[in-house]
Design a protein around this motif. Structure first.
Motif, PDB file in Angstrom:
ATOM      1  N   UNK A   1     -18.971 -17.133  29.816  1.00 57.90           N
ATOM      2  CA  UNK A   1     -19.330 -18.485  29.782  1.00 57.90           C
ATOM      3  C   UNK A   1     -18.635 -19.114  28.400  1.00 57.90           C
ATOM      4  N   UNK A   2     -18.739 -18.437  27.317  1.00 52.91           N
ATOM      5  CA  UNK A   2     -18.202 -19.003  26.180  1.00 52.91           C
ATOM      6  C   UNK A   2     -16.676 -18.877  26.142  1.00 52.91           C
ATOM      7  N   UNK A   3     -16.053 -18.167  26.767  1.00 53.86           N
ATOM      8  CA  UNK A   3     -14.735 -18.192  27.085  1.00 53.86           C
ATOM      9  C   UNK A   3     -14.142 -18.952  27.962  1.00 53.86           C
ATOM     10  N   UNK A   4     -14.865 -19.472  29.007  1.00 52.77           N
ATOM     11  CA  UNK A   4     -14.411 -20.487  29.903  1.00 52.77           C
ATOM     12  C   UNK A   4     -14.941 -21.946  29.513  1.00 52.77           C
ATOM     13  N   UNK A   5     -15.689 -21.961  28.420  1.00 56.56           N
ATOM     14  CA  UNK A   5     -16.059 -23.332  27.818  1.00 56.56           C
ATOM     15  C   UNK A   5     -14.994 -23.632  26.760  1.00 56.56           C
TER      16      UNK A   5
ATOM     17  N   UNK B   1     -26.351 -23.293  34.925  1.00 57.44           N
ATOM     18  CA  UNK B   1     -26.195 -22.026  34.810  1.00 57.44           C
ATOM     19  C   UNK B   1     -25.868 -21.845  33.194  1.00 57.44           C
ATOM     20  N   UNK B   2     -25.441 -22.573  32.384  1.00 60.04           N
ATOM     21  CA  UNK B   2     -25.457 -22.511  31.135  1.00 60.04           C
ATOM     22  C   UNK B   2     -26.579 -22.704  30.234  1.00 60.04           C
ATOM     23  N   UNK B   3     -27.588 -23.472  30.964  1.00 53.10           N
ATOM     24  CA  UNK B   3     -28.639 -23.834  30.169  1.00 53.10           C
ATOM     25  C   UNK B   3     -29.717 -22.767  30.584  1.00 53.10           C
ATOM     26  N   UNK B   4     -29.631 -21.760  31.669  1.00 54.23           N
ATOM     27  CA  UNK B   4     -30.549 -20.797  31.889  1.00 54.23           C
ATOM     28  C   UNK B   4     -30.089 -19.500  31.264  1.00 54.23           C
ATOM     29  N   UNK B   5     -28.734 -19.245  31.147  1.00 55.37           N
ATOM     30  CA  UNK B   5     -28.205 -18.104  30.759  1.00 55.37           C
ATOM     31  C   UNK B   5     -28.896 -17.616  29.046  1.00 55.37           C
TER      32      UNK B   5
ATOM     33  N   UNK C   1     -27.591 -20.031  21.218  1.00 59.20           N
ATOM     34  CA  UNK C   1     -27.447 -21.515  20.877  1.00 59.20           C
ATOM     35  C   UNK C   1     -25.790 -21.914  21.209  1.00 59.20           C
ATOM     36  N   UNK C   2     -24.973 -21.089  20.977  1.00 59.41           N
ATOM     37  CA  UNK C   2     -23.589 -21.209  21.469  1.00 59.41           C
ATOM     38  C   UNK C   2     -23.461 -21.375  22.836  1.00 59.41           C
ATOM     39  N   UNK C   3     -24.092 -20.710  23.735  1.00 59.99           N
ATOM     40  CA  UNK C   3     -24.086 -21.090  25.262  1.00 59.99           C
ATOM     41  C   UNK C   3     -25.001 -22.238  25.434  1.00 59.99           C
TER      42      UNK C   3
ATOM     43  N   UNK D   1     -29.457 -30.106  15.365  1.00 59.89           N
ATOM     44  CA  UNK D   1     -28.952 -31.320  15.014  1.00 59.89           C
ATOM     45  C   UNK D   1     -27.461 -31.592  15.018  1.00 59.89           C
ATOM     46  N   UNK D   2     -26.734 -30.533  14.473  1.00 59.97           N
ATOM     47  CA  UNK D   2     -25.261 -30.806  14.311  1.00 59.97           C
ATOM     48  C   UNK D   2     -24.803 -30.764  15.423  1.00 59.97           C
ATOM     49  N   UNK D   3     -25.143 -29.886  16.470  1.00 64.77           N
ATOM     50  CA  UNK D   3     -24.607 -29.951  18.192  1.00 64.77           C
ATOM     51  C   UNK D   3     -24.967 -31.481  18.479  1.00 64.77           C
TER      52      UNK D   3
END
Length: 396
Positions: free
Chosen positions: A102-106, A132-136, A154-156, A211-213
């Motif tokens: 997921x992080x690679x696709x993002x 999908x990215x919320x639940x993972x 947090x990154x996902x 907050x920064x995100x």
């Protein structure tokens, strides 16, 4: 099955899963096979009824897909009580691989030239990617034990925010609660003052990171959409509620709809054939009406779709399955997985994710954990979280 008839990243797991499912018939008893055949026949009956009654073309691809989903859930439910494994260790590698994918696709989606300010992560729809990215991240938190899992989760979750889907904001409080639950779990695993310090630091860093995100470019499109709530330009939100209402009206419109349903993917043509009022949808979202007139439009609600498009006994079974999952997870004090279940129910109430593979995959994980009989563990004193299956592996 993806809504559009094109290939996407979501299809890759479907191909692998199908190859793994075919030889699994030997794992089921004759009673299991009979029940699967009954449910599959009911799905085909629901899809064929509209063809007979209204001349609607059956969605055979979706019928096959949901029959395979039932097959997969049957296997998981049959095997879970007899596996006797520690589920965190079993799921850690595939979950971490999924997070890396997921992080690679993002990242690839972020650097490529896009026509929209939000990410789709190469899904056919940004909201499918968002769910999908919320639940993972719930699984990332649950299967690992190191402090670094908070960073990965947090990154996902940040990737899901970058889809600009309001569903992510709707489920945010549940994810934050899961972070607190996992902090409490992993804090107990800390060995030495250094690890204790790292856990405290992670807890303090979470709100700062969020907050920064929220202030970053990743969240700009979502922030703008949330700021437009109630505006005329944001009519799709109200159209979603109108679609759910239309699905409810369709289910109880005739006896045949109560017993058989509209069939998988049959909501749009059946609603028109049964004379269901679509004026509210037309007033808020003319695009949705155009999709309905074209012959296919999702209800934008998994639960409403199961109600309206499937026989009533399948919907009852669906509700009972979720009830047993929630009850068993609560009894086992698998709180992070319980929050995953609640988050999944919340966001998919407002989006049709049931025809995507990741929904079946996550539901299979919940069935595995909820019905799994964990290996024997040493007796612990009360208050140490010693319920069967609640002790995480110290690695990860």
């Amino acid at each position: 099955m993806p809504i559009a008839g094109t290939f996407s990243a979501a299809n890759l797991a479907q191909v692998v899963c199908l190859a793994l499912l075919l030889p699994s018939a030997r794992l089921l008893s004759m009673g299991d096979v009979a029940r699967w055949f009954l449910v599959s026949a009911s799905i085909v009956l629901a899809g064929s009824w509209g063809s007979w009654a209204h001349g609607i073309e059956p969605k055979w691809d979706q019928m096959v897909f949901f029959s395979l989903v039932v097959w997969q859930l049957s296997i998981i439910a049959r095997l879970a009580p007899t596996l006797g494994v520690e589920w965190r260790g079993l799921l850690r590698r595939p979950v971490n691989i999924a997070a890396a994918v997921f992080l690679t696709l993002a990242a690839l989606d972020y650097v490529r030239a896009r026509e929209t300010p939000w990410l789709t992560m190469f899904f056919q729809d940004k909201s499918h990617a968002a769910v999908a990215a919320y639940l993972l991240p719930f699984l990332v938190l649950a299967v690992n034990a190191s402090v670094g899992r908070f960073v990965v989760a947090t990154a996902v979750y940040a990737a899901s925010i970058a889809t600009a889907s309001r569903l992510v904001a709707l489920g945010a409080p549940i994810f934050l609660l899961a972070c607190l639950v996992e902090y409490r779990r992993s804090r107990k695993l800390a060995r030495g003052a250094g690890e204790v310090y790292l856990h405290h630091l992670a807890l303090l860093a979470l709100p700062v990171g969020f907050y920064y995100i929220a202030r970053s470019e990743l969240a700009a499109a979502l922030t703008e959409r949330l700021g437009n709530l109630g505006a005329a330009s944001d009519a799709s939100l109200f159209a979603h509620f109108e679609l759910i209402k239309a699905a409810w009206d369709l289910k109880w419109s005739t006896a045949s709809q109560v017993f058989f349903g509209a069939g998988p993917g049959g909501f749009a043509p059946t609603a028109q054939a049964e004379g269901i009022s679509l004026a509210g949808i037309a007033a808020h979202d003319p695009g949705a009406i155009a999709a309905i007139n074209s012959g296919f439009a999702p209800i934008h609600s998994t639960n409403a779709s199961i109600l309206a498009e499937f026989p009533i006994w399948i919907f009852i079974g669906f509700v009972l399955l979720w009830w047993r999952i929630v009850r068993n997870l609560w009894r086992r004090r698998e709180l992070t997985l319980l929050l995953l279940a609640l988050g999944m129910l919340t966001v998919t109430t407002f989006y049709s994710s049931h025809n995507e593979f990741f929904y079946a995959g996550l539901l299979s994980v919940l069935v595995l954990v909820a019905f799994n009989t964990p290996p024997s563990q040493p007796q612990c004193s009360e208050g140490e979280g010693s319920q069967a299956g609640s002790d995480p592996s110290p690695s990860g």
